[in-house]
Design a protein around this motif. Structure first.
Motif, PDB file in Angstrom:
ATOM      1  N   HIS A   1       0.854  -1.197   0.000  1.00  0.00           N
ATOM      2  CA  HIS A   1       0.000   0.000   0.000  1.00  0.00           C
ATOM      3  C   HIS A   1       0.891   1.250   0.000  1.00  0.00           C
ATOM      4  CE1 HIS A   1      -3.142  -2.842   0.628  1.00  0.00           C
ATOM      5  NE2 HIS A   1      -2.866  -3.073   1.922  1.00  0.00           N
ATOM      6  N   HIS A   2       1.518   1.525  -1.130  1.00  0.00           N
ATOM      7  CA  HIS A   2       2.539   2.579  -1.180  1.00  0.00           C
ATOM      8  C   HIS A   2       1.973   3.981  -0.946  1.00  0.00           C
ATOM      9  CE1 HIS A   2       5.140  -0.584  -2.445  1.00  0.00           C
ATOM     10  NE2 HIS A   2       4.547  -0.746  -3.618  1.00  0.00           N
ATOM     11  N   ALA A   3       0.797   4.267  -1.499  1.00  0.00           N
ATOM     12  CA  ALA A   3       0.217   5.609  -1.328  1.00  0.00           C
ATOM     13  C   ALA A   3      -0.108   5.885   0.140  1.00  0.00           C
ATOM     14  CB  ALA A   3      -1.038   5.752  -2.188  1.00  0.00           C
TER      15      ALA A   3
ATOM     16  N   GLU B   1      11.848   6.809  -1.729  1.00  0.00           N
ATOM     17  CA  GLU B   1      11.516   5.518  -2.347  1.00  0.00           C
ATOM     18  C   GLU B   1      10.018   5.409  -2.596  1.00  0.00           C
ATOM     19  OE1 GLU B   1      12.865   2.321   0.088  1.00  0.00           O
ATOM     20  OE2 GLU B   1      14.965   2.529  -0.487  1.00  0.00           O
ATOM     21  N   LEU B   2       9.231   5.807  -1.601  1.00  0.00           N
ATOM     22  CA  LEU B   2       7.784   5.715  -1.716  1.00  0.00           C
ATOM     23  C   LEU B   2       7.242   6.666  -2.788  1.00  0.00           C
ATOM     24  CD1 LEU B   2       6.888   5.485   2.072  1.00  0.00           C
ATOM     25  CD2 LEU B   2       6.554   3.689   0.367  1.00  0.00           C
TER      26      LEU B   2
ATOM     27  N   ASN C   1       4.492   7.386  -7.918  1.00  0.00           N
ATOM     28  CA  ASN C   1       4.425   8.048  -9.227  1.00  0.00           C
ATOM     29  C   ASN C   1       5.812   8.568  -9.586  1.00  0.00           C
ATOM     30  OD1 ASN C   1       3.948   9.848 -11.440  1.00  0.00           O
ATOM     31  ND2 ASN C   1       1.789   9.918 -10.857  1.00  0.00           N
ATOM     32  N   GLN C   2       6.537   7.756 -10.320  1.00  0.00           N
ATOM     33  CA  GLN C   2       7.935   8.079 -10.627  1.00  0.00           C
ATOM     34  C   GLN C   2       8.074   9.402 -11.377  1.00  0.00           C
ATOM     35  OE1 GLN C   2      10.193   4.876 -12.516  1.00  0.00           O
ATOM     36  NE2 GLN C   2      11.081   6.384 -13.889  1.00  0.00           N
ATOM     37  N   ARG C   3       7.281   9.592 -12.427  1.00  0.00           N
ATOM     38  CA  ARG C   3       7.438  10.783 -13.268  1.00  0.00           C
ATOM     39  C   ARG C   3       7.085  12.075 -12.532  1.00  0.00           C
ATOM     40  NH1 ARG C   3       8.213  10.158 -18.609  1.00  0.00           N
ATOM     41  NH2 ARG C   3       8.055   8.062 -19.493  1.00  0.00           N
ATOM     42  N   ARG C   4       5.980  12.063 -11.820  1.00  0.00           N
ATOM     43  CA  ARG C   4       5.509  13.295 -11.187  1.00  0.00           C
ATOM     44  C   ARG C   4       6.274  13.642  -9.915  1.00  0.00           C
ATOM     45  NH1 ARG C   4      -0.718  13.272 -10.190  1.00  0.00           N
ATOM     46  NH2 ARG C   4      -0.099  15.250  -9.255  1.00  0.00           N
TER      47      ARG C   4
END
Length: 213
Positions: free
Chosen positions: A104-106, A138-139, A144-147
Motif C-alpha cells: 500500500h505505497h500511497a 523511495e515511496l 508516481n515516478q514521473r511526477r
C-alpha cells in the motif's frame, strides 16, 4: 481568655488545613495528567517495540503468507501506538513501513509525510530523519515516478546532507532519479559515490553498467 485563645488556635489550624487541601486539589489534576501521559507513553513504546519485532519477522519471511500476516500485525501495533501518542513520529514511520511491505505505497507515503511534518519531525534525531527521508523518496518514486522525481530528489539531497555523504541507498536512488531525468553524468557520479561507500553495492554497479562508458 484561655477559651478564646483555644478557639482562635483551633480556627487557625482549621483554616491552614483547608488551605492545604485546596492546594493539593489544585495540584492533583496536573499530577494525574502527567501520570496519564507517562502511562500512555509506556504503553505506546510497548506497541512500538512489538510492532518493530513483527516487522522484522515479516521482512525475514520475504513475501510469503507469514510475511503478510506479520506486516498486518505490525500495522495494528502501529495504530495502537498512535492512538496513545498521535504525535510520535516513530509510530507513523512504523505504520508506513508496514503498509509499504503490504504493497500500500500511497497510504505508506501519507504516513511518512506525517512523520516528517512539523512538529512531529522535531522528535527525530538526524539519523532517524535521514532514514525517513530516504524511505519517503523511495515511496514517492513507487507511487508516481514521473511526477514525484523532483520531490524525491529534494528528500535525497537533504538525506545526503544529514549523513555527510555516507548513505549508500541515498546515492543509489539519486543515481536512478538523475538517470530517469536523462542527466547521465550526474547519475554516474551518484552511483560512483555509492560504490566508494560500499564497493559491494549491486544496485550502484548495475546503474553504472546501464549508463555505459
Amino acid at each position: 481568655m484561655a477559651k478564646e485563645l483555644i478557639v482562635q488556635l483551633a480556627f487557625l489550624i482549621l483554616t491552614l488545613s483547608i488551605l492545604y487541601v485546596v492546594h493539593n486539589l489544585r495540584k492533583q489534576p496536573g499530577q494525574l495528567r502527567a501520570r496519564s501521559r507517562d502511562r500512555d507513553n509506556h504503553q505506546s513504546n510497548r506497541h512500538l517495540v512489538q510492532g518493530s519485532r513483527l516487522l522484522a519477522r515479516a521482512r525475514s519471511n520475504s513475501h510469503g503468507p507469514r510475511s503478510m500476516a506479520h506486516a498486518k500485525s505490525a500495522l495494528i501495533e502501529a495504530d495502537q501506538a498512535l492512538s496513545l501518542s498521535p504525535r510520535d513520529p516513530a509510530a507513523h514511520i512504523l505504520k508506513a513501513l508496514a503498509l509499504d511491505l503490504m504493497g500500500h505505497h500511497a497510504a505508506a507515503l501519507r504516513s511518512m509525510d506525517s512523520a516528517l511534518s512539523v512538529p512531529h519531525v522535531k522528535s527525530l534525531s538526524a539519523a532517524e530523519r535521514e532514514d525517513a527521508l530516504v524511505k519517503r523518496a523511495e515511496l514517492k518514486l513507487a507511487v508516481n515516478q514521473r511526477r514525484r522525481v523532483d520531490s524525491a530528489l529534494e528528500d535525497l539531497d537533504e538525506a545526503v546532507r544529514l549523513s555527510r555523504g555516507s548513505n549508500t541507498t541515498a546515492f543509489c536512488l539519486l543515481g536512478e532519479c538523475y538517470e530517469w531525468k536523462g542527466m547521465k553524468e550526474k547519475a554516474k557520479e551518484a552511483f560512483q559515490r555509492a560504490i566508494e561507500i560500499d564497493p559491494d553495492s549491486v544496485k550502484a554497479r548495475s546503474g553504472l553498467d546501464r549508463l555505459g562508458p
